[in-house]
Design an enzyme around this catalytic site. Structure first.
Site, mmCIF file in Angstrom:
data_model
loop_
_atom_site.group_PDB
_atom_site.id
_atom_site.type_symbol
_atom_site.label_atom_id
_atom_site.label_comp_id
_atom_site.label_asym_id
_atom_site.label_seq_id
_atom_site.Cartn_x
_atom_site.Cartn_y
_atom_site.Cartn_z
ATOM 1 N N LYS A 181 -4.284 57.198 46.264
ATOM 2 C CA LYS A 181 -4.380 56.220 44.835
ATOM 3 C C LYS A 181 -2.703 55.741 44.916
ATOM 4 C CE LYS A 181 -2.665 58.605 40.481
ATOM 5 N NZ LYS A 181 -1.299 57.427 40.307
ATOM 6 N N GLY A 238 7.413 62.288 46.536
ATOM 7 C CA GLY A 238 7.914 61.733 45.137
ATOM 8 C C GLY A 238 8.417 63.536 44.572
ATOM 9 N N SER A 239 8.055 63.452 43.334
ATOM 10 C CA SER A 239 9.349 64.228 42.801
ATOM 11 C C SER A 239 8.872 65.475 43.327
ATOM 12 C CB SER A 239 9.628 64.078 40.883
ATOM 13 O OG SER A 239 8.105 63.806 40.564
ATOM 14 N N GLY A 243 5.486 67.389 42.661
ATOM 15 C CA GLY A 243 4.666 67.442 43.457
ATOM 16 C C GLY A 243 4.481 69.543 43.087
ATOM 17 N N GLU A 262 6.394 66.746 50.312
ATOM 18 C CA GLU A 262 8.063 65.849 50.419
ATOM 19 C C GLU A 262 8.223 65.606 48.681
ATOM 20 O OE1 GLU A 262 10.373 63.747 50.365
ATOM 21 O OE2 GLU A 262 9.694 62.312 52.241
ATOM 22 N N CYS A 299 15.030 59.786 49.448
ATOM 23 C CA CYS A 299 14.670 61.218 49.545
ATOM 24 C C CYS A 299 15.689 61.506 50.301
ATOM 25 C CB CYS A 299 13.345 61.868 50.192
ATOM 26 S SG CYS A 299 12.970 60.471 51.530
ATOM 27 N N GLU A 386 18.469 67.384 42.855
ATOM 28 C CA GLU A 386 18.510 65.922 42.791
ATOM 29 C C GLU A 386 18.207 65.144 41.707
ATOM 30 O OE1 GLU A 386 15.401 63.316 46.082
ATOM 31 O OE2 GLU A 386 14.604 64.458 44.252
HETATM 32 P P1 NAP Z 1 6.299 61.235 41.195
HETATM 33 O O1 NAP Z 1 6.685 61.382 39.367
HETATM 34 O O2 NAP Z 1 6.677 62.683 41.947
HETATM 35 O O3 NAP Z 1 4.867 60.732 41.029
HETATM 36 C C1 NAP Z 1 4.448 60.726 41.990
HETATM 37 C C2 NAP Z 1 3.048 60.702 41.848
HETATM 38 O O4 NAP Z 1 2.083 61.502 41.297
HETATM 39 C C3 NAP Z 1 2.716 59.332 41.156
HETATM 40 O O5 NAP Z 1 1.392 58.568 41.602
HETATM 41 C C4 NAP Z 1 1.977 59.974 40.309
HETATM 42 O O6 NAP Z 1 1.314 59.015 39.102
HETATM 43 C C5 NAP Z 1 1.181 61.170 40.025
HETATM 44 N N1 NAP Z 1 1.859 62.376 39.301
HETATM 45 C C6 NAP Z 1 3.055 62.570 38.562
HETATM 46 N N2 NAP Z 1 2.543 63.991 37.807
HETATM 47 C C7 NAP Z 1 1.551 64.086 38.315
HETATM 48 C C8 NAP Z 1 0.987 65.160 37.872
HETATM 49 N N3 NAP Z 1 1.411 66.225 36.625
HETATM 50 N N4 NAP Z 1 0.068 65.860 37.736
HETATM 51 C C9 NAP Z 1 -1.154 65.023 38.998
HETATM 52 N N5 NAP Z 1 -0.273 63.667 38.838
HETATM 53 C C10 NAP Z 1 0.735 63.417 39.070
HETATM 54 O O7 NAP Z 1 7.305 60.168 40.696
HETATM 55 P P2 NAP Z 1 7.688 58.420 41.569
HETATM 56 O O8 NAP Z 1 6.585 58.244 39.427
HETATM 57 O O9 NAP Z 1 8.346 57.707 42.098
HETATM 58 O O10 NAP Z 1 9.167 58.994 39.926
HETATM 59 C C11 NAP Z 1 9.380 59.516 39.507
HETATM 60 C C12 NAP Z 1 11.125 60.017 40.104
HETATM 61 O O11 NAP Z 1 10.003 61.073 41.079
HETATM 62 C C13 NAP Z 1 12.062 59.880 40.585
HETATM 63 O O12 NAP Z 1 13.161 60.230 39.211
HETATM 64 C C14 NAP Z 1 12.675 60.699 42.086
HETATM 65 O O13 NAP Z 1 13.118 61.992 41.146
HETATM 66 C C15 NAP Z 1 11.261 60.797 42.092
HETATM 67 N N6 NAP Z 1 11.688 60.782 42.776
HETATM 68 C C16 NAP Z 1 12.026 61.778 45.062
HETATM 69 C C17 NAP Z 1 11.282 61.070 45.815
HETATM 70 C C18 NAP Z 1 11.931 61.582 46.791
HETATM 71 O O14 NAP Z 1 11.637 61.729 48.152
HETATM 72 N N7 NAP Z 1 12.028 62.536 47.097
HETATM 73 C C19 NAP Z 1 10.579 59.673 45.885
HETATM 74 C C20 NAP Z 1 10.424 58.666 45.276
HETATM 75 C C21 NAP Z 1 10.788 60.053 43.645
HETATM 76 P P3 NAP Z 1 1.786 59.280 37.531
HETATM 77 O O15 NAP Z 1 2.220 59.332 37.309
HETATM 78 O O16 NAP Z 1 -0.102 57.865 37.561
HETATM 79 O O17 NAP Z 1 0.295 60.113 37.134
#
Ligand code: NAP
Length: 497
Positions: A181, A238-239, A243, A262, A299, A386
């Site tokens: 995805k 991701g978040s 996650g 992760e 991260c 975080e």
């Molecule tokens: P994210 O919101 O965690 O999204 C990651 C993936 O999951 C995307 O493909 C997103 O796609 C999908 N997704 C998100 N919420 C979902 C849900 N409730 N159900 C199903 N799929 C879902 O991460 P992000 O877009 O990269 O950034 C947002 C936040 O993530 C940042 O502010 C940061 O805090 C965090 N982040 C952390 C790390 C780390 O390594 N710890 C890395 C990157 C980001 P869709 O939005 O299309 O659903």
């Protein structure tokens, strides 16, 4: 240069959906991208399952050849990948060139690794027909691929943790078909990489469904993917919020599947007194540099620093703030991530003493540093979350006992770091005993941003750093996520592979 079409790759066909979203790169025009739905996921999952029996029976040499061919095609498309990556993410050119090098390096590392056969972990207990009181059977154990794997691309690593990133490389190395995805923040970059993979799949004579890509910007797509009955496991970076939501969906399925997420980590750094006295200024500058690398969007960003109270700790903070004042505003990966950084730092400001805050504008942000006492940190769990970006929380501890207490209160982490000299050894030993229960990786006298992709690396940790403390998403051990042990009893020689 290849022009992205915004389509999905399903069973070898590039296909569109009726609904579209338009990407929002930092520079240049957006791309119209198809919004994937449960229908595309269903088609992709069925195609992946249909090819699983044939690919899982292939010799590892074929998987190694596929991985090397993918790396070569990505190298061929290097300029296009970097150009789209820079425009979409705002990450600097040099960073994306380096990340591409890591990505192809990972693919080649897994190719070499599987040729060694170590991933199969083969064990044989020969039969003991004469054993008393009961004979022992002949036992042969081997790790086998688990089935189609879903991979979520990460916003902050458009190459090394996305379309052809470590999750995809390790799953293909295991012999599992992969459905990615793509992350909606970099659909063009993802598509160019997917085209390179698709060419390699074709060149190496694999079924087209060995690698597929679905694109979209709605949570429904991710949900449909993890809930599909033919998906066997999920890789995610991701978040914590996303996650956890996806992890819970995996657990609630009629047939639960493993979710290798992760998630969040604040990566505490403990500055011990002798190290502080000997090289406080040097450590302060190095911390500021690590904290702001890539606008803090790692991260492993060292978002928490534990610093002894007193004049040497004060001087450390002064040097760090002076270094941070020199850091120019940097663009965040998306407007949403920039807004999230601003909102979260505003909340932290209400619970702590501000040490440094620069100017922010649109997607551009500057570092934010705040201070609390050990007792304030202890009393306020909200300070342990975080904040993704160039954020650092400084906790001042009055004595070694409070440093140890603070360590005990920490949640699971990807990394913990000790800044230590020999004179700190007694305190460091006590801390190590606590921290090895908290983190997947412990560093001495370094900073955690930057991860070596190698056989002895762990990039994982207790929850919430990851959803499964037994795994790593970086390094050769990452392949274990996509294989499971099968034990064969008394298998006749003519059936032993
Ligand atoms: P994210 O919101 O965690 O999204 C990651 C993936 O999951 C995307 O493909 C997103 O796609 C999908 N997704 C998100 N919420 C979902 C849900 N409730 N159900 C199903 N799929 C879902 O991460 P992000 O877009 O990269 O950034 C947002 C936040 O993530 C940042 O502010 C940061 O805090 C965090 N982040 C952390 C790390 C780390 O390594 N710890 C890395 C990157 C980001 P869709 O939005 O299309 O659903």
């Amino acid at each position: 240069m290849i022009e992205p079409t915004g389509q999905h790759l399903i069973d070898g066909d590039w296909v569109s959906s009726d609904a579209k979203f338009t990407s929002t790169p930092l520079t240049g025009p957006g791309v119209e991208v198809s919004e994937g739905t449960a229908a595309e996921v269903d088609r992709a999952a069925k195609a992946a399952e249909a090819c699983f029996a044939s690919v899982s029976a292939m010799p590892v040499e074929r998987h190694a050849a596929l991985l090397r061919r993918i790396a070569a095609h990505i190298d061929d498309q290097g300029d296009a990948i970097t150009a789209y990556g820079v425009a979409e993410t705002g990450l600097p050119n040099a960073r994306l060139v380096a990340e591409r090098g890591r990505t192809v390096g990972q693919l080649r590392l897994f190719a070499d690794y599987i040729e060694s056969g170590d991933q199969l972990d083969q064990r044989h207990d020969p039969a003991q027909p004469d054993r008393s009181p009961v004979p022992a059977p002949d036992l042969r154990l081997v790790q086998r691929p688990i089935g189609p794997v879903a991979v979520f691309g990460a916003s902050n690593f458009p190459l090394a943790f996305s379309t052809a990133g470590g999750d995809t490389a390790s799953a293909l190395a295991a012999g599992c078909p992969v459905i990615v995805k793509g992350h909606p923040a970099h659909p063009a970059t993802g598509e160019i990489v997917a085209r390179a993979i698709a060419s390699a799949v074709s060149d190496e004579g694999y079924p087209a469904a060995m690698f597929q890509l679905v694109q979209g910007s709605t949570h429904d797509l991710g949900r449909a993917l993890v809930e599909h009955p033919l998906i066997s496991a999920v890789g995610f970076t991701g978040s914590l919020g996303a996650g956890r939501a996806l992890f819970d969906l995996c657990a609630r399925r009629p047939v639960p599947i493993p979710f290798f997420g992760e998630l969040g980590s604040i990566n505490p750094v403990f500055v011990l007194p002798h190290a502080l006295a000997a090289r406080g200024a040097e450590l302060a500058k190095a911390w500021a540099a690590s904290l702001t690398m890539g606008a803090g969007q790692f991260c492993t960003n060292p978002g928490l620093i534990v610093l002894p109270k007193g004049p040497e700790g004060d001087a450390f903070l002064d040097v760090a703030v002076a270094a941070l004042q020199e850091v120019a505003a940097q663009p965040m990966l998306t407007t949403g991530i920039a807004d999230d950084f601003i909102n979260k730092t505003q909340q932290i400001a209400k619970m702590s003493t501000l040490a440094f805050q620069g100017q922010t504008k649109d997607r551009d942000v500057t570092p934010f540093i705040s201070c609390v006492s050990a007792s304030e940190f202890s009393a306020n769990p909200a300070l342990r979350h975080e904040v993704f970006g160039p954020f650092g929380l400084v906790v001042r501890t009055p004595d070694p006992e409070s440093t140890l207490s603070l360590a005990k209160e920490l949640d699971g982490q990807l990394t913990c770091t000790l800044q230590v000299d020999e004179g700190d050894a007694p305190e460091a030993r006590q801390l190590l005993a606590i921290l090895e229960r908290k983190a997947g990786r412990i560093l001495a006298n370094g900073f955690p941003t930057g991860v070596e992709v190698a056989s002895a690396m762990v990039h994982g940790g207790p929850y919430p750093a990851s959803t499964n403390f037994g795994h790593t998403s970086v390094g050769t051990m990452a392949i274990r996520r996509w294989m499971r042990p099968v034990s064969y009893l008394d298998l006749p020689d003519y059936l032993v592979a």
